[in-house]
Design a protein around this motif. Structure first.
Motif, short mmCIF file in Angstrom:
data_model
loop_
_atom_site.label_atom_id
_atom_site.label_comp_id
_atom_site.label_asym_id
_atom_site.label_seq_id
_atom_site.Cartn_x
_atom_site.Cartn_y
_atom_site.Cartn_z
N ARG A 117 0.82 -1.22 0.00
CA ARG A 117 0.00 0.00 0.00
C ARG A 117 0.85 1.27 0.00
O ARG A 117 0.40 2.32 -0.45
N LYS A 118 2.07 1.18 0.54
CA LYS A 118 2.95 2.34 0.56
C LYS A 118 4.34 1.93 0.07
O LYS A 118 4.69 0.75 0.06
N GLU A 119 5.11 2.90 -0.34
CA GLU A 119 6.45 2.62 -0.85
C GLU A 119 7.35 2.11 0.27
O GLU A 119 7.32 2.62 1.40
N ILE A 120 8.15 1.11 -0.05
CA ILE A 120 9.08 0.52 0.90
C ILE A 120 10.48 1.00 0.54
O ILE A 120 11.00 0.68 -0.53
N THR A 121 11.09 1.78 1.41
CA THR A 121 12.42 2.32 1.12
C THR A 121 13.52 1.57 1.87
O THR A 121 14.70 1.73 1.57
N SER A 122 13.13 0.75 2.84
CA SER A 122 14.09 -0.02 3.62
C SER A 122 13.41 -1.30 4.09
O SER A 122 12.20 -1.29 4.40
N LEU A 123 14.16 -2.39 4.16
CA LEU A 123 13.57 -3.64 4.65
C LEU A 123 13.15 -3.53 6.11
O LEU A 123 12.32 -4.33 6.56
N ASP A 124 13.67 -2.55 6.83
CA ASP A 124 13.23 -2.33 8.21
C ASP A 124 11.74 -2.00 8.27
O ASP A 124 11.08 -2.26 9.28
N GLU A 125 11.21 -1.42 7.18
CA GLU A 125 9.80 -1.04 7.14
C GLU A 125 8.87 -2.24 6.99
O GLU A 125 7.65 -2.10 7.12
N LEU A 126 9.44 -3.42 6.74
CA LEU A 126 8.62 -4.62 6.61
C LEU A 126 8.20 -5.17 7.97
O LEU A 126 7.21 -5.91 8.07
N LYS A 127 8.93 -4.81 9.00
CA LYS A 127 8.69 -5.39 10.32
C LYS A 127 7.25 -5.13 10.78
O LYS A 127 6.77 -4.00 10.75
N GLY A 128 6.58 -6.21 11.17
CA GLY A 128 5.21 -6.10 11.66
C GLY A 128 4.14 -6.24 10.60
O GLY A 128 2.95 -6.32 10.93
N LEU A 129 4.52 -6.26 9.30
CA LEU A 129 3.52 -6.40 8.25
C LEU A 129 2.96 -7.81 8.23
O LEU A 129 3.66 -8.80 8.48
N LYS A 130 1.69 -7.92 7.90
CA LYS A 130 1.04 -9.20 7.64
C LYS A 130 0.95 -9.35 6.12
O LYS A 130 0.37 -8.49 5.45
N MET A 131 1.53 -10.41 5.59
CA MET A 131 1.67 -10.51 4.15
C MET A 131 1.44 -11.94 3.66
O MET A 131 1.95 -12.89 4.25
N ARG A 132 0.70 -12.06 2.58
CA ARG A 132 0.60 -13.34 1.91
C ARG A 132 1.91 -13.57 1.17
O ARG A 132 2.34 -12.73 0.38
N PHE A 133 2.55 -14.71 1.43
CA PHE A 133 3.82 -14.99 0.75
C PHE A 133 3.95 -16.49 0.57
O PHE A 133 3.56 -17.27 1.43
N PHE A 134 4.54 -16.87 -0.57
CA PHE A 134 4.56 -18.27 -0.99
C PHE A 134 5.93 -18.92 -0.76
O PHE A 134 6.97 -18.29 -0.93
N GLY A 135 5.88 -20.20 -0.44
CA GLY A 135 7.07 -21.04 -0.48
C GLY A 135 8.18 -20.63 0.45
O GLY A 135 7.98 -20.05 1.52
N MET A 136 9.42 -20.91 0.02
CA MET A 136 10.59 -20.62 0.83
C MET A 136 10.81 -19.11 0.99
O MET A 136 11.42 -18.67 1.96
N GLY A 137 10.29 -18.32 0.06
CA GLY A 137 10.40 -16.87 0.19
C GLY A 137 9.75 -16.35 1.45
O GLY A 137 10.19 -15.34 2.03
N ALA A 138 8.70 -17.04 1.91
CA ALA A 138 8.03 -16.61 3.13
C ALA A 138 8.98 -16.68 4.32
O ALA A 138 8.95 -15.83 5.21
N LYS A 139 9.84 -17.69 4.36
CA LYS A 139 10.80 -17.84 5.46
C LYS A 139 11.84 -16.72 5.44
O LYS A 139 12.33 -16.30 6.50
N VAL A 140 12.17 -16.25 4.25
CA VAL A 140 13.08 -15.09 4.14
C VAL A 140 12.40 -13.85 4.70
O VAL A 140 12.99 -13.10 5.48
N MET A 141 11.16 -13.62 4.32
CA MET A 141 10.43 -12.45 4.81
C MET A 141 10.28 -12.48 6.32
O MET A 141 10.32 -11.44 6.99
N GLN A 142 10.13 -13.66 6.88
CA GLN A 142 10.02 -13.78 8.33
C GLN A 142 11.28 -13.31 9.03
O GLN A 142 11.23 -12.81 10.17
N LYS A 143 12.42 -13.43 8.37
CA LYS A 143 13.69 -12.95 8.94
C LYS A 143 13.66 -11.43 9.14
O LYS A 143 14.42 -10.89 9.95
N PHE A 144 12.79 -10.75 8.39
CA PHE A 144 12.68 -9.29 8.48
C PHE A 144 11.43 -8.87 9.26
O PHE A 144 10.99 -7.72 9.17
N GLY A 145 10.86 -9.79 10.02
CA GLY A 145 9.75 -9.45 10.91
C GLY A 145 8.39 -9.47 10.27
O GLY A 145 7.43 -8.94 10.86
N VAL A 146 8.26 -10.08 9.09
CA VAL A 146 6.97 -10.15 8.42
C VAL A 146 6.21 -11.38 8.91
O VAL A 146 6.78 -12.47 9.03
#
Length: 349
Positions: A160-189
């Protein structure tokens, strides 16, 4: 009189023979039900079920009829593994990553972060041992695995908003597929794996804050552009993704050699057609999204390096935790070592 009786007997015998022949012919016909994980109106991946079933029917002269059912008719979108295994219906069309809850190794038959492009992936699956390992893994649960499709890179997220840093991902709830989801979890998603038809309502209601699903043309048909106006590239988590048709092993073994060949050839034909159509449709979808106010954004090299670093951590964790993942990844790695002398030199960068 004798002549009349003789002719009547011959006629009756001919009728009986025809009836037996017709009964035999009908008995040889195969009628299957096939669940589709994707709605048939969905771009690129939706038409696969009807396309493959149509080819099978035509090539068999109507002797092998596979009826395709929309998500929810026989099972929920991604919930086809157990019913196929148990024989509730004969076949299920989807993608191996949908089954990673059964075995995380299935995700690696589908796609993985910073993985191979379609040509290399296809080569490993068909000639480097990937399909054989897939058949072994699925075979444990009475399932015949059929590699049956390939699509080009996906986008890596709608926000919904521009992401300028991966720090901004922390706390987001996101639909994500496969092994990529485990990567996103490393950044607090906080990630969820939702089937296609469940994503837009979740995004609209705020159950999730962001999503990824597939390529621009497919995502556009799901309407994400109406809610999230920042679409990110490249699809670091899915540089190519496979489709599968799983078949109950008992039903597969009942097929004669001709019908098995028709099935395999139809899947091979779909791999080529799906990849070509996938490449063809993306530019127009991206332009249409821009006209509707979407900003197509590219991740910086710095962000991609951070994502790759997190993936290396996840990969080592998965290899350590699951010997099937290790077997698959060792197979691919050995293939890649041989392939790269060509892959790194044969194409313009």
């Amino acid at each position: 009189m004798n002549f009349t009786k003789t002719m009547s007997a011959v006629a009756l015998a001919a009728v009986a023979t025809f009836a037996i022949s017709a009964t035999d012919a009908e008995a040889k016909k195969v009628r299957w039900k096939m669940h589709s994980a994707f709605g048939t109106n969905l771009a690129v991946i939706g038409p696969v079920g009807p396309r493959v079933s149509g080819w099978i029917n035509e090539a068999s002269g109507g002797d092998f009829d596979v009826k395709v059912f929309e998500p929810g008719a026989l099972a929920g979108g991604y919930a086809y593994y157990d019913p196929v295994s148990q024989g509730a219906f004969e076949a299920g069309y989807g993608t191996p990553g949908a089954n990673q809850g059964k075995n995380s190794a299935f995700a690696f038959l589908s796609t993985w972060p910073f993985g191979p492009g379609a040509l290399e992936f296809n080569s490993w699956l068909k000639y480097g041992g990937g399909v054989e390992i897939g058949e072994e893994l699925y075979g444990r649960d009475n399932i015949k695995y059929n590699y049956c499709g390939m699509i080009p890179p996906e986008t890596s997220g709608w926000f919904r908003k521009e992401i300028t840093s991966l720090d901004e991902l922390k706390g987001l709830k996101m639909r994500f597929f496969g092994m990529g989801a485990k990567v996103m979890q490393k950044f607090g998603v906080s990630t969820q794996q939702l089937a296609a038809g469940d994503i837009y309502p979740a995004l609209e209601l705020g159950t999730i804050d962001a999503t990824e699903f597939s390529m621009p043309a497919i995502d556009r048909s799901l309407g994400f552009y109406q809610i999230a106006k920042f679409n990110y590239f490249p699809g670091w988590h899915q540089q190519s993704t496979t489709n599968e048709i799983l078949v109950n092993a008992d039903k597969w073994n009942e097929l004669d050699d001709q019908k098995k060949a028709i099935f395999r050839i139809s899947c091979d034909a779909n791999i080529a057609q799906e990849l070509a159509e996938g490449e063809f449709l993306q530019p127009a979808a991206m332009v249409a999204n821009e006209k509707d106010g979407v900003k197509n954004v590219s991740w910086s090299n710095e962000v991609l390096d951070q994502l790759r670093g997190a993936w290396e951590e996840v990969l080592q964790e998965e290899i350590a935790a699951n010997p099937d993942v290790k077997k698959l990844y060792d197979s691919y790695s050995a293939f890649h070592e041989t392939y790269k002398v060509w892959g790194e030199r044969g194409y313009l960068k």
